[in-house]
Design a protein around this motif. Sequence first.
Motif, PDB file in Angstrom:
ATOM      1  N   GLU A 181       0.799  -1.156   0.138  1.00 39.70           N
ATOM      2  CA  GLU A 181       0.135  -0.135  -0.026  1.00 39.70           C
ATOM      3  C   GLU A 181       1.021   1.074  -0.005  1.00 39.70           C
ATOM      4  O   GLU A 181       1.856   1.377   0.741  1.00 39.70           O
TER       5      GLU A 181
ATOM      6  N   SER B 182       2.496   4.738   0.829  1.00 43.09           N
ATOM      7  CA  SER B 182       2.543   5.360   2.113  1.00 43.09           C
ATOM      8  C   SER B 182       2.625   4.614   3.302  1.00 43.09           C
ATOM      9  O   SER B 182       2.851   4.788   4.439  1.00 43.09           O
ATOM     10  N   LYS B 183       2.504   3.228   2.995  1.00 45.49           N
ATOM     11  CA  LYS B 183       2.850   2.244   4.104  1.00 45.49           C
ATOM     12  C   LYS B 183       4.165   1.526   3.778  1.00 45.49           C
ATOM     13  O   LYS B 183       5.178   1.695   3.845  1.00 45.49           O
ATOM     14  N   GLU B 184       4.108   0.223   3.001  1.00 40.24           N
ATOM     15  CA  GLU B 184       5.110  -0.548   2.571  1.00 40.24           C
ATOM     16  C   GLU B 184       5.762   0.460   1.338  1.00 40.24           C
ATOM     17  O   GLU B 184       7.073   0.159   1.149  1.00 40.24           O
TER      18      GLU B 184
END
Length: 137
Positions: free
Chosen positions: A22, A24-26
């Motif tokens: 995703e 802005s996450k991973e």
Amino acid sequence: MQVVTVRFQPHGDDRGQLIALEESKEIPFHVKRVYYIYDTKSGVRRGFHAHKKLEQILVCVHGSCKIMLDDGEERADVLLDKPYEGLYISNDTWREMYDFSSDAVLLVLASELYDESDYIRNYDEFLKFVRAKKGVQ
Ligand code: TYD
């Protein structure tokens, strides 16, 4: 030079493995484009460019390949052979991809749409670009 790899967390169970990525996450940027390279012929080396702006994460989701990174001062060669490992490449990095296994599928998540004007395809121009950024003559 610093090589930034990211180990993704598989959602494994007795059925097998699943990895979700995703933005802005991973993935440390907004993903505007996804592409993948497959059926690469034996001995092919490709890439040979840097970017003015674009950042990428590369994942060899099947098979293996190697990536040569060059920041204008140092080089590093990275083996990608795990579907749960990503390689982050910043804009101002010269990259070449090589040693593709015949079954390799190289997935690329990119921060920008395809734009030829963002490419630096000449190595001497690349060196000028990174040296100008660092304020080196
Ligand atoms: P190319 O830049 O030669 O790939 P690499 O850097 O991996 O050696 O791209 C091959 C062709 O695909 C070229 O005609 C441009 C086109 N292309 C797109 O249309 N959209 C894209 O997102 C990419 C990466 C390439």
